[in-house]
Design a protein around this motif. Structure first.
Motif, PDB file in Angstrom:
ATOM      1  N   PHE A  15       0.828  -1.063  -0.058  1.00  0.00           N
ATOM      2  CA  PHE A  15      -0.006   0.008   0.053  1.00  0.00           C
ATOM      3  C   PHE A  15       0.784   1.376  -0.058  1.00  0.00           C
ATOM      4  O   PHE A  15       1.763   1.397   0.827  1.00  0.00           O
ATOM      5  CB  PHE A  15      -0.901  -0.048   1.272  1.00  0.00           C
ATOM      6  CG  PHE A  15      -1.823  -1.183   1.314  1.00  0.00           C
ATOM      7  CD1 PHE A  15      -2.992  -1.285   0.813  1.00  0.00           C
ATOM      8  CD2 PHE A  15      -1.203  -2.549   2.032  1.00  0.00           C
ATOM      9  CE1 PHE A  15      -3.778  -2.398   0.641  1.00  0.00           C
ATOM     10  CE2 PHE A  15      -2.144  -3.471   1.965  1.00  0.00           C
ATOM     11  CZ  PHE A  15      -3.431  -3.648   1.463  1.00  0.00           C
ATOM     12  N   SER A  16       0.587   2.191  -0.913  1.00  0.00           N
ATOM     13  CA  SER A  16       1.233   3.562  -1.002  1.00  0.00           C
ATOM     14  C   SER A  16       0.691   4.474  -0.291  1.00  0.00           C
ATOM     15  O   SER A  16      -0.416   4.661   0.188  1.00  0.00           O
ATOM     16  CB  SER A  16       1.442   3.847  -2.590  1.00  0.00           C
ATOM     17  OG  SER A  16       0.408   4.428  -3.092  1.00  0.00           O
ATOM     18  N   ASP A  17       1.614   5.510   0.153  1.00  0.00           N
ATOM     19  CA  ASP A  17       1.231   6.734   0.796  1.00  0.00           C
ATOM     20  C   ASP A  17       0.197   7.479  -0.063  1.00  0.00           C
ATOM     21  O   ASP A  17      -0.423   8.339   0.493  1.00  0.00           O
ATOM     22  CB  ASP A  17       2.219   7.547   1.377  1.00  0.00           C
ATOM     23  CG  ASP A  17       3.260   7.951   0.125  1.00  0.00           C
ATOM     24  OD1 ASP A  17       2.944   7.888  -0.995  1.00  0.00           O
ATOM     25  OD2 ASP A  17       4.292   8.588   0.451  1.00  0.00           O
ATOM     26  N   ALA A  18       0.018   7.294  -1.342  1.00  0.00           N
ATOM     27  CA  ALA A  18      -0.877   8.064  -2.145  1.00  0.00           C
ATOM     28  C   ALA A  18      -2.144   7.431  -2.451  1.00  0.00           C
ATOM     29  O   ALA A  18      -3.057   7.758  -2.883  1.00  0.00           O
ATOM     30  CB  ALA A  18      -0.080   8.274  -3.885  1.00  0.00           C
ATOM     31  N   GLY A  19      -2.304   6.134  -1.442  1.00  0.00           N
ATOM     32  CA  GLY A  19      -3.671   5.602  -1.530  1.00  0.00           C
ATOM     33  C   GLY A  19      -3.780   4.519  -2.733  1.00  0.00           C
ATOM     34  O   GLY A  19      -4.912   4.114  -2.726  1.00  0.00           O
ATOM     35  N   ASP A  20      -2.922   4.177  -3.119  1.00  0.00           N
ATOM     36  CA  ASP A  20      -2.806   2.865  -4.210  1.00  0.00           C
ATOM     37  C   ASP A  20      -2.543   1.598  -3.333  1.00  0.00           C
ATOM     38  O   ASP A  20      -1.927   1.598  -2.353  1.00  0.00           O
ATOM     39  CB  ASP A  20      -1.698   3.317  -5.113  1.00  0.00           C
ATOM     40  CG  ASP A  20      -1.933   4.557  -5.913  1.00  0.00           C
ATOM     41  OD1 ASP A  20      -3.162   5.138  -6.052  1.00  0.00           O
ATOM     42  OD2 ASP A  20      -0.996   4.971  -6.302  1.00  0.00           O
ATOM     43  N   SER A  21      -2.827   0.625  -4.060  1.00  0.00           N
ATOM     44  CA  SER A  21      -2.558  -0.702  -3.493  1.00  0.00           C
ATOM     45  C   SER A  21      -1.954  -1.586  -4.697  1.00  0.00           C
ATOM     46  O   SER A  21      -2.479  -1.322  -5.851  1.00  0.00           O
ATOM     47  CB  SER A  21      -3.807  -1.545  -3.212  1.00  0.00           C
ATOM     48  OG  SER A  21      -4.670  -1.688  -4.261  1.00  0.00           O
TER      49      SER A  21
END
Length: 190
Positions: A135-141
């Motif tokens: 999971f990224s800090d930009a809200g992506d998985s």
């Protein structure tokens, strides 16, 4: 990504016992000739706690580098989970999929005194699947999954004969082509 071996279940020890109700049966002929068998079972995966995605961002051949954003922060700061992502936030993942397996064997044995030598060819399939998500800090998985298309092996076999039974053991050289998929999901922004 740590992946428990799907082939471990195909290496088996078989106990062969001939029919005991034959009056004029020559036991020296037990375990001579071809055989065919089918079987089934289950592929059960152990816990993948701490499973993660690893990166080689500086391309030096050593994995474990962080993926950094323009400000120098870790892109994957929200973390990872050992399974399939259920959302773009790290709030839970679906466990890896255990599954049934099925296989067949064709072999030939030859008895030599109180010893049996033989060869076996086997093939099968498992329905298990292993996944890991980041999971990224930009809200992506980002989710990666893999499973075996099929598995096949061949092996010599040997067994001592004790009272009309043979405890068979073999070490198989096997192959299992893997199929993988990668999925990414983005958080919607207005």
């Amino acid at each position: 990504m740590r992946f428990p071996s799907l082939l471990a279940a195909t290496a088996a020890t078989i106990l062969a016992v001939p029919a005991m109700a034959q009056d004029n049966h020559d036991p020296a002929q037990d375990f001579n000739g071809p055989y065919v068998s089918i079987g089934g079972g289950g592929t059960l995966q152990g816990s993948d706690r701490g499973e993660t995605l690893v990166f080689d961002t500086n391309q030096d051949g050593a994995y474990g580098d962080p993926v950094l954003d323009a400000a120098g922060g870790d892109v994957f700061a929200p973390g990872f989970c050992n399974g399939a992502a259920t959302s773009t936030a790290n709030i839970g993942c679906r466990n890896d999929k255990d599954g049934p397996e099925y296989f067949g064997r064709i072999g030939y044995d030859r008895r030599m005194g109180n010893f049996v030598l033989g060869a076996v060819i086997e093939g099968g399939r498992s329905e298990a699947r292993d996944s890991v998500s980041g999971f990224s800090d930009a809200g992506d998985s980002y989710m990666m999954s893999r499973e075996a298309d099929w598995q096949a092996g061949r092996a010599p076999a040997c067994a001592p004969v004790i009272r009309r039974a043979a405890a068979r053991s073999s070490m198989s050289r096997a192959a299992a082509p893997m199929r993988g998929s990668t999925t990414s999901s983005r958080r919607r922004t207005a």
